[in-house]
Design a protein around this motif. Structure first.
Motif, PDB file in Angstrom:
ATOM      1  N   ALA A 134       0.813  -1.218   0.000  1.00 48.25           N
ATOM      2  CA  ALA A 134       0.000   0.000   0.000  1.00 48.25           C
ATOM      3  C   ALA A 134       0.843   1.263   0.000  1.00 48.25           C
ATOM      4  O   ALA A 134       0.304   2.354  -0.208  1.00 48.25           O
ATOM      5  CB  ALA A 134      -0.937   0.009   1.209  1.00 48.25           C
ATOM      6  N   GLY A 135       2.141   1.148   0.291  1.00 44.20           N
ATOM      7  CA  GLY A 135       3.021   2.316   0.243  1.00 44.20           C
ATOM      8  C   GLY A 135       2.806   3.334   1.338  1.00 44.20           C
ATOM      9  O   GLY A 135       3.270   4.467   1.222  1.00 44.20           O
ATOM     10  N   HIS A 136       2.119   2.957   2.406  1.00 43.53           N
ATOM     11  CA  HIS A 136       1.795   3.912   3.476  1.00 43.53           C
ATOM     12  C   HIS A 136       2.921   3.996   4.497  1.00 43.53           C
ATOM     13  O   HIS A 136       3.520   5.062   4.689  1.00 43.53           O
ATOM     14  CB  HIS A 136       0.484   3.503   4.130  1.00 43.53           C
ATOM     15  N   ASP A 157      -4.816   2.661   4.606  1.00 46.60           N
ATOM     16  CA  ASP A 157      -4.233   3.942   4.189  1.00 46.60           C
ATOM     17  C   ASP A 157      -3.172   3.677   3.124  1.00 46.60           C
ATOM     18  O   ASP A 157      -2.490   2.647   3.164  1.00 46.60           O
ATOM     19  CB  ASP A 157      -3.602   4.658   5.383  1.00 46.60           C
ATOM     20  N   TYR A 158      -3.014   4.611   2.194  1.00 46.03           N
ATOM     21  CA  TYR A 158      -2.010   4.415   1.149  1.00 46.03           C
ATOM     22  C   TYR A 158      -1.529   5.748   0.605  1.00 46.03           C
ATOM     23  O   TYR A 158      -2.163   6.790   0.784  1.00 46.03           O
ATOM     24  CB  TYR A 158      -2.563   3.557   0.003  1.00 46.03           C
ATOM     25  N   LYS A 159      -0.369   5.702  -0.044  1.00 46.60           N
ATOM     26  CA  LYS A 159       0.111   6.857  -0.797  1.00 46.60           C
ATOM     27  C   LYS A 159       0.724   6.366  -2.092  1.00 46.60           C
ATOM     28  O   LYS A 159       1.070   5.190  -2.229  1.00 46.60           O
ATOM     29  CB  LYS A 159       1.116   7.687   0.007  1.00 46.60           C
ATOM     30  N   ASP A 163       8.765   6.034  -1.386  1.00 48.13           N
ATOM     31  CA  ASP A 163       9.129   6.124   0.028  1.00 48.13           C
ATOM     32  C   ASP A 163      10.239   5.107   0.279  1.00 48.13           C
ATOM     33  O   ASP A 163      10.043   3.910   0.057  1.00 48.13           O
ATOM     34  CB  ASP A 163       7.899   5.806   0.886  1.00 48.13           C
ATOM     35  N   PRO A 164      11.420   5.562   0.716  1.00 50.16           N
ATOM     36  CA  PRO A 164      12.527   4.613   0.923  1.00 50.16           C
ATOM     37  C   PRO A 164      12.306   3.623   2.055  1.00 50.16           C
ATOM     38  O   PRO A 164      13.107   2.691   2.214  1.00 50.16           O
ATOM     39  CB  PRO A 164      13.718   5.529   1.216  1.00 50.16           C
ATOM     40  N   THR A 165      11.231   3.777   2.829  1.00 47.63           N
ATOM     41  CA  THR A 165      11.024   2.894   3.978  1.00 47.63           C
ATOM     42  C   THR A 165      10.012   1.782   3.735  1.00 47.63           C
ATOM     43  O   THR A 165       9.809   0.946   4.616  1.00 47.63           O
ATOM     44  CB  THR A 165      10.567   3.700   5.211  1.00 47.63           C
ATOM     45  N   CYS A 166       9.363   1.742   2.567  1.00 46.04           N
ATOM     46  CA  CYS A 166       8.372   0.699   2.321  1.00 46.04           C
ATOM     47  C   CYS A 166       8.144   0.517   0.822  1.00 46.04           C
ATOM     48  O   CYS A 166       8.384   1.441   0.037  1.00 46.04           O
ATOM     49  CB  CYS A 166       7.047   1.006   3.029  1.00 46.04           C
ATOM     50  N   PRO A 167       7.662  -0.667   0.404  1.00 44.95           N
ATOM     51  CA  PRO A 167       7.388  -0.900  -1.020  1.00 44.95           C
ATOM     52  C   PRO A 167       6.270   0.003  -1.519  1.00 44.95           C
ATOM     53  O   PRO A 167       5.371   0.397  -0.758  1.00 44.95           O
ATOM     54  CB  PRO A 167       6.960  -2.370  -1.067  1.00 44.95           C
ATOM     55  N   PRO A 168       6.280   0.352  -2.820  1.00 47.24           N
ATOM     56  CA  PRO A 168       5.260   1.258  -3.358  1.00 47.24           C
ATOM     57  C   PRO A 168       3.901   0.586  -3.532  1.00 47.24           C
ATOM     58  O   PRO A 168       3.794  -0.644  -3.646  1.00 47.24           O
ATOM     59  CB  PRO A 168       5.842   1.672  -4.714  1.00 47.24           C
ATOM     60  N   PHE A 169       2.882   1.406  -3.574  1.00 50.49           N
ATOM     61  CA  PHE A 169       1.507   0.983  -3.833  1.00 50.49           C
ATOM     62  C   PHE A 169       1.430   0.255  -5.171  1.00 50.49           C
ATOM     63  O   PHE A 169       2.024   0.687  -6.153  1.00 50.49           O
ATOM     64  CB  PHE A 169       0.605   2.218  -3.854  1.00 50.49           C
ATOM     65  N   LEU A 319       6.442  21.543   7.190  1.00 53.74           N
ATOM     66  CA  LEU A 319       6.913  20.654   6.125  1.00 53.74           C
ATOM     67  C   LEU A 319       5.730  19.812   5.652  1.00 53.74           C
ATOM     68  O   LEU A 319       5.211  18.986   6.411  1.00 53.74           O
ATOM     69  CB  LEU A 319       8.033  19.749   6.642  1.00 53.74           C
ATOM     70  N   VAL A 320       5.292  20.038   4.433  1.00 52.56           N
ATOM     71  CA  VAL A 320       4.116  19.332   3.910  1.00 52.56           C
ATOM     72  C   VAL A 320       4.576  17.970   3.383  1.00 52.56           C
ATOM     73  O   VAL A 320       4.938  17.815   2.216  1.00 52.56           O
ATOM     74  CB  VAL A 320       3.419  20.150   2.809  1.00 52.56           C
ATOM     75  N   ILE A 321       4.576  17.004   4.286  1.00 53.36           N
ATOM     76  CA  ILE A 321       5.010  15.646   3.968  1.00 53.36           C
ATOM     77  C   ILE A 321       3.922  14.701   4.470  1.00 53.36           C
ATOM     78  O   ILE A 321       3.665  14.629   5.665  1.00 53.36           O
ATOM     79  CB  ILE A 321       6.354  15.309   4.637  1.00 53.36           C
ATOM     80  N   SER A 322       3.303  13.987   3.560  1.00 48.66           N
ATOM     81  CA  SER A 322       2.182  13.132   3.932  1.00 48.66           C
ATOM     82  C   SER A 322       2.446  11.686   3.546  1.00 48.66           C
ATOM     83  O   SER A 322       3.091  11.395   2.541  1.00 48.66           O
ATOM     84  CB  SER A 322       0.898  13.606   3.237  1.00 48.66           C
ATOM     85  N   ASP A 323       1.900  10.779   4.340  1.00 49.09           N
ATOM     86  CA  ASP A 323       1.929   9.359   4.010  1.00 49.09           C
ATOM     87  C   ASP A 323       0.584   8.877   3.488  1.00 49.09           C
ATOM     88  O   ASP A 323       0.314   7.670   3.470  1.00 49.09           O
ATOM     89  CB  ASP A 323       2.350   8.539   5.236  1.00 49.09           C
ATOM     90  N   HIS A 324      -0.247   9.836   3.061  1.00 48.35           N
ATOM     91  CA  HIS A 324      -1.529   9.527   2.432  1.00 48.35           C
ATOM     92  C   HIS A 324      -1.558  10.091   1.017  1.00 48.35           C
ATOM     93  O   HIS A 324      -0.859  11.054   0.697  1.00 48.35           O
ATOM     94  CB  HIS A 324      -2.689  10.157   3.221  1.00 48.35           C
TER      95      HIS A 324
END
Length: 376
Positions: A134-136, A157-159, A163-169, A319-324
């Motif tokens: 899910a890339g969240h 939840d997803y984005k 993201d270097p910390t998890c696989p992409p959606f 800092l506009v950084i979202s995990d959604h």
């Protein structure tokens, strides 16, 4: 046959040769065959009920069998009889909710069932469940549920951003797409993260005798900020509030490189001048921050797009950084998945529902409870 299904690179999820998953039957009640289209999946205020399997997706109260998308507290909790989730999510749940704790008799009542990405398991009642990235955050998954020839995806939840910390959606076709809508308003368009990282490092360079104190949610956002700083070339030690340490170490145990991390409690003000310090959002203006050298307060959140939220928290550097997913990513994802029907939950359902209607896409809003912003 070992009951495990390979990912896309092997047999694939939808191929004729796909092997059915492990059997999770535990002698529970057997439900009659459900014949009406999609009547086997029922949304309730406290979770999504998979009727033939008597399983619940992200239930907000204890159940016998929970299918959990990720470790945030608005989707995961302790007290279930059995939890099916990715190994990373199960590790997060054990750390945060002590799901592996022993009872008074010395037994561990909770049963954890790990499922890797691309693996399919067979539930009661002829329901197959496949966990898809899910890339969240670390371990986050969409859950593809298949029964009687019908396919339903619960995204959690997803984005859509890297993201270097998890696989992409992964976009996966289905009949019903149950999507979050945390940032389901057209005003929400997340900027490229490289620009937000540049804002942080530029402010740090301009004030070498201070530190930049970044408020970030302890699961996911903090580790992503650290990893993105490393990707941007920031190799200096990063200092942590004590509440962040265990989750950062868990990420490292699962292969996420965060570079050199130090605890604030172990160092002096002088040590931390010209450094980045990461803390929970609640500690930004806490007495704890007095031990820091002239901190410049920053916060990493998609909600920093809303100036009033930044002012409420006395944030100097939003800092506009979202995990959604933002508005454009939500609508693009619906187009790409192209479901027969979209169910909308966890946020601003009305605007996304209206968008679906204007684009002749059948949709409905779900009345779910217990789902919060969690500071994004």
């Amino acid at each position: 046959m070992d009951g495990r299904t390979a990912g896309k690179g092997e047999e694939g999820r939808g191929g004729e040769g796909r092997r059915l998953g492990r059997n999770l039957r535990d002698g529970g009640p057997v439900h009659p065959c459900v014949t009406a289209p999609f009547s086997w999946i029922q949304p309730h205020p406290h979770g999504i009920h998979v009727v033939p399997a008597d399983a619940w997706v992200d239930p907000s109260r204890p159940v016998d069998l929970a299918l959990v998308t990720h470790g945030h507290a608005d989707h995961a909790r302790g007290g279930h009889g059995r939890t099916v989730a990715t190994p990373e999510t199960l590790a997060i749940m054990e750390l945060r909710y002590r799901t592996g704790a022993e009872d008074d008799a010395g037994a561990i009542p909770h049963k954890a069932e790990p499922v890797r990405y691309g693996e399919t398991i067979r539930l009661n009642g002829g329901v197959d469940a496949t966990y898809i990235p899910a890339g969240h955050v670390l371990g986050s998954a969409q859950i593809l549920l298949e029964h009687a020839g019908e396919r339903i995806i619960v995204t959690g939840d997803y984005k859509r951003r890297p993201d270097p910390t998890c696989p992409p959606f992964e976009v996966t076709p289905c009949d019903i797409f149950i999507t979050e809508a945390t940032f389901g308003l057209p005003v929400f368009t997340h900027p490229p993260i490289a620009g937000e990282m540049a804002k942080l490092t530029d402010r740090l360079a301009a004030h070498p005798d201070s530190c930049v104190l970044v408020g970030a949610y302890a699961l996911g956002k903090a580790q992503r900020v650290i990893a993105e700083l490393r990707a941007a070339g920031h190799t200096d030690p990063i200092y942590l509030h004590g509440a962040m340490e265990r989750m950062c170490r868990l990420y490292e145990e699962h292969g996420v490189d965060l570079g050199e991390l130090r605890l604030v409690a172990d160092h002096s003000k002088e040590d931390m001048r010209g450094s980045v310090v990461v803390c929970p959002p609640g500690a930004l203006n806490d007495r704890w921050s007095r031990r820091l050298p002239d901190p410049i307060t920053a916060m990493a959140s998609g909600w920093m797009r809303v100036r009033q939220r930044a002012r409420q928290r006395n944030v100097e550097l939003p800092l506009v950084i979202s995990d959604h997913a933002d508005w454009g990513e939500l609508t693009d994802t619906i187009r790409e998945v192209d479901p027969q029907e979209t169910w909308i939950t966890h946020g601003r359902e009305e605007a996304l529902l209206r968008w679906c209607q204007l684009h002749q896409r059948p949709a409905r809003a779900l009345a779910m409870v217990g789902y919060e912003d969690e500071d994004d």
